[in-house]
Write an enzyme that holds these catalytic residues in place. Structure first.
Site, PDB file in Angstrom:
ATOM      1  N   TYR A   1       0.835  -1.213   0.000  1.00  0.00           N
ATOM      2  CA  TYR A   1       0.000   0.000   0.000  1.00  0.00           C
ATOM      3  C   TYR A   1       0.868   1.262   0.000  1.00  0.00           C
ATOM      4  CZ  TYR A   1      -3.271   3.393   2.183  1.00  0.00           C
ATOM      5  OH  TYR A   1      -4.033   4.489   2.496  1.00  0.00           O
TER       6      TYR A   1
ATOM      7  N   LYS B   1       1.039   3.968  -2.993  1.00  0.00           N
ATOM      8  CA  LYS B   1       0.686   5.355  -2.690  1.00  0.00           C
ATOM      9  C   LYS B   1       1.865   6.288  -2.998  1.00  0.00           C
ATOM     10  CE  LYS B   1      -3.378   5.859  -0.485  1.00  0.00           C
ATOM     11  NZ  LYS B   1      -4.393   6.841  -0.896  1.00  0.00           N
TER      12      LYS B   1
HETATM   13  C1  UGA Z   1      -3.483   2.419   8.756  1.00  0.00           C
HETATM   14  C2  UGA Z   1      -3.287   2.643   7.268  1.00  0.00           C
HETATM   15  O1  UGA Z   1      -2.409   1.722   6.721  1.00  0.00           O
HETATM   16  C3  UGA Z   1      -2.783   4.016   6.975  1.00  0.00           C
HETATM   17  O2  UGA Z   1      -2.786   4.249   5.601  1.00  0.00           O
HETATM   18  C4  UGA Z   1      -3.635   5.025   7.565  1.00  0.00           C
HETATM   19  O3  UGA Z   1      -3.075   6.293   7.349  1.00  0.00           O
HETATM   20  C5  UGA Z   1      -3.787   4.786   9.022  1.00  0.00           C
HETATM   21  O4  UGA Z   1      -4.247   3.458   9.271  1.00  0.00           O
HETATM   22  C6  UGA Z   1      -4.792   5.738   9.557  1.00  0.00           C
HETATM   23  O5  UGA Z   1      -5.791   5.340  10.147  1.00  0.00           O
HETATM   24  O6  UGA Z   1      -4.583   6.933   9.326  1.00  0.00           O
HETATM   25  P1  UGA Z   1      -2.178   1.689  10.944  1.00  0.00           P
HETATM   26  O7  UGA Z   1      -2.019   2.847  11.863  1.00  0.00           O
HETATM   27  O8  UGA Z   1      -1.116   0.655  11.070  1.00  0.00           O
HETATM   28  O9  UGA Z   1      -2.266   2.254   9.444  1.00  0.00           O
HETATM   29  O10 UGA Z   1      -3.587   0.974  11.135  1.00  0.00           O
HETATM   30  P2  UGA Z   1      -4.418   0.306  12.305  1.00  0.00           P
HETATM   31  O11 UGA Z   1      -5.067  -0.902  11.742  1.00  0.00           O
HETATM   32  O12 UGA Z   1      -5.329   1.312  12.897  1.00  0.00           O
HETATM   33  O13 UGA Z   1      -3.339  -0.199  13.376  1.00  0.00           O
HETATM   34  C7  UGA Z   1      -2.711   0.608  14.309  1.00  0.00           C
HETATM   35  C8  UGA Z   1      -1.912  -0.271  15.232  1.00  0.00           C
HETATM   36  O14 UGA Z   1      -2.778  -1.011  16.068  1.00  0.00           O
HETATM   37  C9  UGA Z   1      -1.018  -1.308  14.534  1.00  0.00           C
HETATM   38  O15 UGA Z   1       0.196  -1.395  15.227  1.00  0.00           O
HETATM   39  C10 UGA Z   1      -1.794  -2.611  14.703  1.00  0.00           C
HETATM   40  O16 UGA Z   1      -0.963  -3.739  14.712  1.00  0.00           O
HETATM   41  C11 UGA Z   1      -2.466  -2.397  16.035  1.00  0.00           C
HETATM   42  N1  UGA Z   1      -3.753  -3.121  16.252  1.00  0.00           N
HETATM   43  C12 UGA Z   1      -4.731  -3.091  15.324  1.00  0.00           C
HETATM   44  C13 UGA Z   1      -3.950  -3.779  17.469  1.00  0.00           C
HETATM   45  O17 UGA Z   1      -3.056  -3.823  18.341  1.00  0.00           O
HETATM   46  N2  UGA Z   1      -5.154  -4.394  17.693  1.00  0.00           N
HETATM   47  C14 UGA Z   1      -6.153  -4.379  16.793  1.00  0.00           C
HETATM   48  O18 UGA Z   1      -7.227  -4.945  17.088  1.00  0.00           O
HETATM   49  C15 UGA Z   1      -5.957  -3.713  15.575  1.00  0.00           C
END
Ligand code: UGA
Length: 361
Positions: A155, A159
């Site tokens: 991704y 992007k």
């Molecule tokens: C995602 C997208 O890839 C980005 O493009 C976007 O900009 C960003 O979200 C956003 O919301 O702005 P990321 O922050 O990694 O990136 O997405 P999440 O799925 O929200 O995860 C955040 C963190 O929480 C990660 O470290 C993930 O491993 C963790 N997580 C996620 C948990 O610990 N538990 C969960 O149930 C879900």
């Protein structure tokens, strides 16, 4: 003179559903709202023309760019669980499907405000020579992605390539563009609940709300030590309205839009959200729901193979503050009560939960 017409591509999604009403409230404009579904965008007034279509639909890009001098492109598959399970669809949605739009804006003289991602910076903030930086900066940070088998970065890579195409059209042609890099925007209507209005794993906020509403433990991937800077969708949209209002200042600019002061671990987010939920939602005891709990899970168990992660993601927002005269003001603690209200109200009844018994602390 007729008010300007703005196209919002992806108007029915989380961000689009907040951007459209804000533009209507703040700018004398008409909007072509384009999406495959409008479940999140409440019907508004006659200034919005809804177009139910995908970007690949024949003639759509030509029609929209002919009608609208300004285009906001928000369409995306921006959920990390998809990067490793549907990488080709993610690349198409982030890059291939948008090339005709960018080309058309470049040749037709449309102003393009494109929503990219903070993921382009990759795993951590590094300067161009690989030295650590405290914050991710639009001009001074390099991009540090993982190896190919870490499909998480499909991704970010797609992007990034689209950003480079847009940049080249601006630098070597006449494209009037602004690239927005959102940093973990959260708010009402974000993502979906698995089995209710979507399938798979949503982003962390909806993932945690799903667990809370079902009385299940909140899953902390790899212990929840990773950090994110969360920005309220309301602060985010305020910045976007100002970008639309300031074409000269924002032309050819890449802007981080986030809230560096809200940098927390994912574990901290879980604790805060669980605390607000427990304080704000009554009726859990009658349903036999335990108090919210947390559980550790490995990334492989949670996402499968190919996942990778950013350990920390803090935006440098100095440029956005200066160009837009903008400051994000909402703390994480202040944004959570509204979010909990929204999820309980929208999903409480379909999950057999006491949505109507919600009370504010
Ligand atoms: C995602 C997208 O890839 C980005 O493009 C976007 O900009 C960003 O979200 C956003 O919301 O702005 P990321 O922050 O990694 O990136 O997405 P999440 O799925 O929200 O995860 C955040 C963190 O929480 C990660 O470290 C993930 O491993 C963790 N997580 C996620 C948990 O610990 N538990 C969960 O149930 C879900």
């Amino acid at each position: 003179m007729a008010p300007p017409r703005i196209a919002v591509l992806g108007a029915g999604g989380f961000l689009g559903s907040h951007v459209v009403p804000a533009l209507l409230a703040r700018i004398d404009c008409e909007i072509d709202a384009v999406d495959v579904t409008f479940a999140k965008l409440a019907p508004t007034d006659g200034r919005v023309r809804r177009v139910t279509a995908s970007l690949q639909e024949r003639g759509l890009v030509e029609d929209i760019t002919a009608r609208c001098p300004v285009v906001l492109s928000l369409t995306a598959l921006c959920n990390p669980a998809l990067y490793t399970t549907k990488p080709l669809e993610v690349i198409d949605a982030s890059y291939t499907d948008l090339i005709p739009l960018v080309t058309r804006c470049a040749t037709g003289g449309n102003r393009l405000i494109h929503f990219s991602t903070c993921e382009v910076y990759g795993r951590v903030a590094l300067d161009e020579t690989g030295r650590p930086m405290a914050e991710m900066n639009e001009e001074r940070s390099g991009f540090f992605l993982g190896p190919l088998h870490r499909e998480r970065w499909t991704y970010a890579c797609a992007k990034q390539l689209l950003e480079r195409v847009i940049w080249a059209h601006g630098e070597h042609g006449a494209l009037d563009f602004t690239i927005i890099r959102p940093f973990n925007v959260i708010g009402p209507r974000m993502d979906f609940l698995p089995g209710v209005d979507g399938e798979g794993v949503p982003r962390v906020l909806a993932s945690f709300m799903n667990a809370l509403l079902r009385g299940q433990p909140l899953s902390l991937v790899d212990g929840g030590h990773q950090r994110r800077s969360f920005i309220s969708v309301h602060d985010f949209v305020e910045a976007i309205v100002r970008v639309v209002q300031r074409p000269a200042e924002c032309r050819g600019q890449v802007l981080n839009i986030g809230h560096p002061a809200n940098d927390v671990t994912i574990r901290k987010l879980a604790e805060l959200l669980a605390g607000v939920f427990a304080a704000q939602v009554t009726g859990r005891a009658e349903l036999g729901q335990p108090a919210p709990t947390l559980r550790d899970v490995t990334a492989e168990e949670f996402y499968g193979t190919g996942y990778d992660d950013s350990s920390e993601r803090i935006p440098d927002i100095g440029k956005a503050q200066k160009l837009l005269g903008w400051n994000p003001g909402t703390s994480l603690a202040d944004m959570l009560p509204e979010i909990v209200d929204d999820y309980v109200t929208r999903y409480g009844l379909s999950l057999g939960q006491p949505g109507q018994r919600l009370r504010r602390a």
